[in-house]
Each structure stands twice: as structure tokens, then as C-alpha cells.
Design a protein around this motif. Structure first.
Motif, PDB file in Angstrom:
ATOM      1  N   THR A 150       7.948  -2.822  -8.525  1.00 40.09           N
ATOM      2  CA  THR A 150       7.763  -4.038  -7.734  1.00 40.09           C
ATOM      3  C   THR A 150       6.462  -4.790  -7.978  1.00 40.09           C
ATOM      4  O   THR A 150       6.386  -5.964  -7.670  1.00 40.09           O
ATOM      5  N   ALA A 151       5.442  -4.124  -8.484  1.00 40.77           N
ATOM      6  CA  ALA A 151       4.134  -4.774  -8.594  1.00 40.77           C
ATOM      7  C   ALA A 151       3.896  -5.368  -9.977  1.00 40.77           C
ATOM      8  O   ALA A 151       4.501  -4.947 -10.952  1.00 40.77           O
ATOM      9  N   ARG A 152       3.016  -6.351 -10.026  1.00 38.63           N
ATOM     10  CA  ARG A 152       2.554  -6.889 -11.303  1.00 38.63           C
ATOM     11  C   ARG A 152       1.160  -6.361 -11.623  1.00 38.63           C
ATOM     12  O   ARG A 152       0.856  -6.062 -12.750  1.00 38.63           O
ATOM     13  N   ILE A 201       0.878  -1.166   0.000  1.00 38.30           N
ATOM     14  CA  ILE A 201       0.000   0.000   0.000  1.00 38.30           C
ATOM     15  C   ILE A 201       0.914   1.213   0.000  1.00 38.30           C
ATOM     16  O   ILE A 201       1.678   1.416   0.937  1.00 38.30           O
ATOM     17  N   THR A 202       0.854   1.992  -1.075  1.00 41.56           N
ATOM     18  CA  THR A 202       1.783   3.106  -1.226  1.00 41.56           C
ATOM     19  C   THR A 202       1.211   4.198  -2.123  1.00 41.56           C
ATOM     20  O   THR A 202       0.315   3.942  -2.918  1.00 41.56           O
ATOM     21  N   HIS A 203       1.746   5.389  -1.964  1.00 39.25           N
ATOM     22  CA  HIS A 203       1.454   6.484  -2.889  1.00 39.25           C
ATOM     23  C   HIS A 203       2.607   6.676  -3.857  1.00 39.25           C
ATOM     24  O   HIS A 203       2.543   7.506  -4.743  1.00 39.25           O
ATOM     25  N   ASP A 204       3.677   5.914  -3.684  1.00 41.35           N
ATOM     26  CA  ASP A 204       4.887   6.055  -4.490  1.00 41.35           C
ATOM     27  C   ASP A 204       4.742   5.240  -5.770  1.00 41.35           C
ATOM     28  O   ASP A 204       4.910   4.026  -5.785  1.00 41.35           O
ATOM     29  N   LEU A 205       4.424   5.932  -6.874  1.00 45.50           N
ATOM     30  CA  LEU A 205       4.204   5.232  -8.143  1.00 45.50           C
ATOM     31  C   LEU A 205       5.488   4.609  -8.680  1.00 45.50           C
ATOM     32  O   LEU A 205       5.430   3.652  -9.448  1.00 45.50           O
ATOM     33  N   ILE A 208      -4.038  -1.816  -8.038  1.00 41.99           N
ATOM     34  CA  ILE A 208      -5.387  -1.363  -7.739  1.00 41.99           C
ATOM     35  C   ILE A 208      -5.260   0.090  -7.317  1.00 41.99           C
ATOM     36  O   ILE A 208      -4.514   0.414  -6.403  1.00 41.99           O
ATOM     37  N   VAL A 209      -5.960   0.965  -8.008  1.00 46.34           N
ATOM     38  CA  VAL A 209      -5.981   2.388  -7.666  1.00 46.34           C
ATOM     39  C   VAL A 209      -7.256   2.633  -6.875  1.00 46.34           C
ATOM     40  O   VAL A 209      -8.339   2.217  -7.304  1.00 46.34           O
ATOM     41  N   MET A 210      -7.102   3.283  -5.734  1.00 40.58           N
ATOM     42  CA  MET A 210      -8.264   3.564  -4.893  1.00 40.58           C
ATOM     43  C   MET A 210      -8.447   5.065  -4.742  1.00 40.58           C
ATOM     44  O   MET A 210      -7.480   5.815  -4.746  1.00 40.58           O
ATOM     45  N   TYR A 211      -9.697   5.455  -4.626  1.00 41.43           N
ATOM     46  CA  TYR A 211     -10.029   6.854  -4.369  1.00 41.43           C
ATOM     47  C   TYR A 211     -11.169   6.887  -3.360  1.00 41.43           C
ATOM     48  O   TYR A 211     -12.186   6.211  -3.558  1.00 41.43           O
ATOM     49  N   ALA A 212     -10.996   7.638  -2.300  1.00 43.96           N
ATOM     50  CA  ALA A 212     -12.022   7.788  -1.258  1.00 43.96           C
ATOM     51  C   ALA A 212     -12.510   6.431  -0.758  1.00 43.96           C
ATOM     52  O   ALA A 212     -13.702   6.216  -0.578  1.00 43.96           O
ATOM     53  N   GLY A 213     -11.581   5.497  -0.559  1.00 45.24           N
ATOM     54  CA  GLY A 213     -11.914   4.203   0.015  1.00 45.24           C
ATOM     55  C   GLY A 213     -12.490   3.176  -0.934  1.00 45.24           C
ATOM     56  O   GLY A 213     -12.862   2.092  -0.508  1.00 45.24           O
TER      57      GLY A 213
END
Length: 191
Positions: free
Chosen positions: A81-83, A71-75, A86-91
Motif C-alpha cells: 500500500t505504501a510508496r 502506522i504498522t508493523h506488518d511489512l 519511514i522505519v522507526m526505532y526507539a521513537g
């Protein structure tokens, strides 16, 4: 569940993990008899430590065949590192895709806004003087989770919002194979 080998990172990594999370100096106000040391600024994990920690996570993931959720804000971390992302906005989930596909062709306007807000090295170095592109920001603020607007929570900030967006909450739908988005405008664009 039992593992064939215990999960024990080597001592240098353990030491890095331990020192990364410890306070470096006690503030003078904590004790009347404390030395006159200046407290060290508390900031995010240094990039070199972050790289070691991420390397350890990836190594353990491979060794044990485990799934990892970051879980990160660092794109940059996401890209390296990710394959799947999931982008989340307001939960809420607003987009899901393979990393390369998401970075190349974001579907949701919030994801597009995130991508447009990533600093570009050519612009920072002044190498691309023929462009009028600037680092973009997403206007407005994230609504508090206890007072979300009716419809799509991103609609008040969205450049592609329609009246429908302000009235109905879009469902997360598979718009292309392996590409999910919760956006009426993205649905129309994919058709």
C-alpha cells in the motif's frame, strides 16, 4: 477546507468497519443474568476485513488526492500500500526511502534485521532444501524510551556497531538521492 463530495464509504464497507471494531459476545462474568455464551477471542483484524479496509483507504486517497500515513508493523501491508516508508526505532526515524528501494537495499541495520525476519514461502514449504538460511531474529530487546543508551539506541543490538555508535547519536542524512538513514555504518558503506 471543503470537499466537493462528502467522504461516505458504501454501507457494506461501513458495516465491515463497524463490526470489525465491536465486541462479538459479552463475557459471562459481565452480568449475573448473562447467557452461557463463551466469549470470542479478541485478536487482530481478520485478513479479509483488513484487505477491505486498506482497499477503502486507497480508494479514498485516490478520490480526494489525500496523503495517508499508515502506522504498522506488518511489512506486507507496507509493501502493498505504501510508496514511501519511514522505519522507526526507539521513537526515532532511522531510515526513509521509496518502498521498492527499501525492500531491495535496506541501509540501516535495523531495517536489514526486519527484512531478514520476514518468513519466506520457499523455506516454509520446504522447497529450498539446499539452503541453511533460517528465519532470523534481532537479538536483545528495545530499550525503554525513558532509558535510552548514549549514542545510537540500536547499537547494543547492532551487528555493525562501532565505538562511535555507542558515543554519538547519528543524524538522519540523505545518503543517496531519496534515501535517508541515521547510521554511521551505512554512511561508510555508501561512500
Amino acid at each position: 477546507m471543503t470537499l466537493s463530495r462528502p467522504c461516505r464509504p458504501d454501507m457494506s464497507i461501513r458495516k465491515t468497519l463497524a463490526t470489525t471494531t465491536q465486541t462479538k459476545a459479552m463475557p459471562a462474568w459481565r452480568s449475573a443474568g448473562a447467557s452461557r455464551q463463551k466469549p470470542m477471542a479478541s485478536s487482530a483484524t481478520p485478513k479479509s476485513n483488513q484487505a477491505q479496509i486498506l482497499e477503502l483507504i486507497v480508494e479514498l486517497q485516490r478520490e480526494f488526492g489525500a496523503a495517508v500515513i499508515l502506522i504498522t508493523h506488518d511489512l506486507g501491508v507496507v509493501a502493498e500500500t505504501a510508496r514511501r516508508v519511514i522505519v522507526m526505532y526507539a521513537g526515532r526515524k532511522v531510515e526513509e526511502a521509496e518502498v521498492g528501494e527499501l525492500f531491495a537495499r535496506p541501509l540501516h541495520p535495523y531495517t536489514r534485521g526486519l527484512m531478514a525476519s520476514i518468513p519466506r514461502l520457499d523455506l516454509l514449504r520446504g522447497e529450498n532444501r539446499n539452503t541453511t538460511e533460517r528465519l532470523q531474529e534481532i537479538p536483545g530487546i528495545v530499550p525503554p524510551l525513558f532509558a535510552l543508551p548514549e549514542g545510537c539506541a540500536f547499537a547494543p543490538r547492532c551487528p555493525r556497531a562501532m565505538e562511535r555508535c555507542r558515543q554519538e547519536l547519528p543524524e538522519l542524512k540523505e545518503l543517496r538521492p531519496g534515501r535517508w538513514a541515521a547510521c554511521f555504518a551505512a554512511e561508510q558503506a555508501v561512500r
